[in-house]
Design an enzyme around this catalytic site. Structure first.
Site, short mmCIF file in Angstrom:
data_model
loop_
_atom_site.label_atom_id
_atom_site.label_comp_id
_atom_site.label_asym_id
_atom_site.label_seq_id
_atom_site.Cartn_x
_atom_site.Cartn_y
_atom_site.Cartn_z
N LYS A 52 -6.77 1.66 0.82
CA LYS A 52 -8.17 1.23 0.93
C LYS A 52 -8.31 -0.23 0.49
CE LYS A 52 -9.81 5.97 0.47
NZ LYS A 52 -10.41 7.04 -0.33
N GLN A 96 -12.31 8.19 -6.21
CA GLN A 96 -11.29 8.96 -5.51
C GLN A 96 -11.20 10.37 -6.06
OE1 GLN A 96 -9.73 7.86 -2.79
NE2 GLN A 96 -8.42 9.63 -2.52
N ASP A 119 -18.60 6.77 0.71
CA ASP A 119 -17.90 8.00 1.11
C ASP A 119 -18.84 8.94 1.86
OD1 ASP A 119 -15.16 8.27 0.55
OD2 ASP A 119 -15.54 8.57 -1.59
N1 GUN Z 1 -9.83 12.45 -1.61
C1 GUN Z 1 -9.39 12.82 -0.39
N2 GUN Z 1 -10.13 12.23 0.58
C2 GUN Z 1 -11.05 11.47 -0.05
C3 GUN Z 1 -12.08 10.62 0.43
O1 GUN Z 1 -12.32 10.45 1.62
N3 GUN Z 1 -12.82 10.01 -0.54
C4 GUN Z 1 -12.59 10.19 -1.86
N4 GUN Z 1 -13.39 9.56 -2.72
N5 GUN Z 1 -11.64 10.98 -2.32
C5 GUN Z 1 -10.87 11.61 -1.42
#
Ligand code: GUN
Length: 287
Positions: A52, A96, A119
């Site tokens: 990211k 996350q 998100d």
């Molecule tokens: N863990 C697995 N996929 C995601 C996601 O798209 N966003 C976040 N914040 N955590 C995750």
């Protein structure tokens, strides 16, 4: 059979975002700024967050990584979220997941300012998505919808089966697939669905989002179906540098020959999820 190339599509979208950032900066605006909060040292989470941050650099966004050890308290995390909510330089942030067991993920998600919730996990964004109002859309469903649009896949009146009902993927995706711009007839299948094989075999569009490697076999897929594989289970592998490789929810080799379109793993939905986070951050910056 046509492979839906998520990697190439994401690259195209990234170039479009980079152009837009360039023109924002030329107009004297600041570039979009995304922060990621990472708790602990889970291998998968470390990898995803690193991607990211790298994606941000590639399109000209500013990025910030906030790290905590596994034993961070919920209170400290909530204080940090309040600080990020109030930070005018920051357009959006993610925490996350998964988080350690002593922290309530729901409490954390609900503490995020919905306008910065890139998100798309906050109940306000989920609710707006359900009733078709503009919102920040959960990244994986957003990426899949964008892929279907860019490949001009006919969805109207099609029978769509979503396998999996997670808050992040299956549930929001099922809602989006039934909306007026997409017009599919949607079934949400899950672990208690009776005769899952038969239900799947009736799908014109089959979306596998259950997180079980190679669960969808050829006898569960109709001839000519469109198959979207959301699975990204990390399995140990001696063939890769990292020691891991990703496995989808679809037994690709046996299923692909039956499909009209299929997304591979890796290189299908995954890159689109990543690029959707950038699209949401750009949207939040412009709001
Ligand atoms: N863990 C697995 N996929 C995601 C996601 O798209 N966003 C976040 N914040 N955590 C995750």
């Amino acid at each position: 059979m046509q492979i839906i190339d998520g990697k190439a599509t994401a690259k195209t979208i990234k170039a479009e975002i980079a152009e837009e950032v360039k023109s924002m900066v030329q107009q004297g605006k600041k570039p979009p700024h995304l922060a990621a909060v990472l708790v602990g040292h889970d291998g998968g989470s470390e990898t995803y967050v690193a991607y990211k941050i790298k994606d941000c650099e590639e399109v000209g966004f500013k990025s910030t990584l906030v790290r905590y050890e596994d034993d961070v308290t919920e209170e400290v995390l909530l204080d940090k979220i309040a600080e990020l909510n109030d930070d005018d330089d920051l357009d959006g942030f993610i925490v996350q997941l998964p988080l350690p067991g002593h922290i309530s993920e729901q409490k954390i998600i609900e503490a995020i300012d919905p306008g910065k919730d890139v998100d798309g996990f906050h109940p306000e964004n989920v609710g707006k998505t359900v009733i078709g109002l503009p919102s920040l859309l959960s990244a994986t469903p957003y990426g899949i919808i964008e892929l279907l649009k860019r490949y001009q896949v006919e969805t109207s009146g099609k029978n769509c089966v979503v396998v999996g009902r997670s808050n992040i993927v299956g549930r929001p995706l099922s809602i989006l697939m039934s909306q007026k711009s997409i017009n599919a007839t949607v079934t949400v299948a899950h672990s208690r669905t009776k005769d899952l094989k038969k239900v799947c075999a009736e799908a014109d569009i089959l979306i596998a989002a259950l997180g079980s490697p190679e669960f969808i076999k050829a006898d569960m897929v109709k001839d000519g179906a469109i198959v979207i594989d959301v699975g990204t289970t990390r399995v140990k592998s001696s063939e890769t540098k990292s020691g891991f490789r990703l496995k989808g929810d679809v037994a690709y080799d046996e299923v692909a020959p039956k499909c009209s379109y299929i997304t591979p793993v890796p290189g299908g939905v995954g890159p689109m999820t990543r690029v959707s986070l950038l699209l949401n951050t750009l949207k939040a910056a412009k709001a």
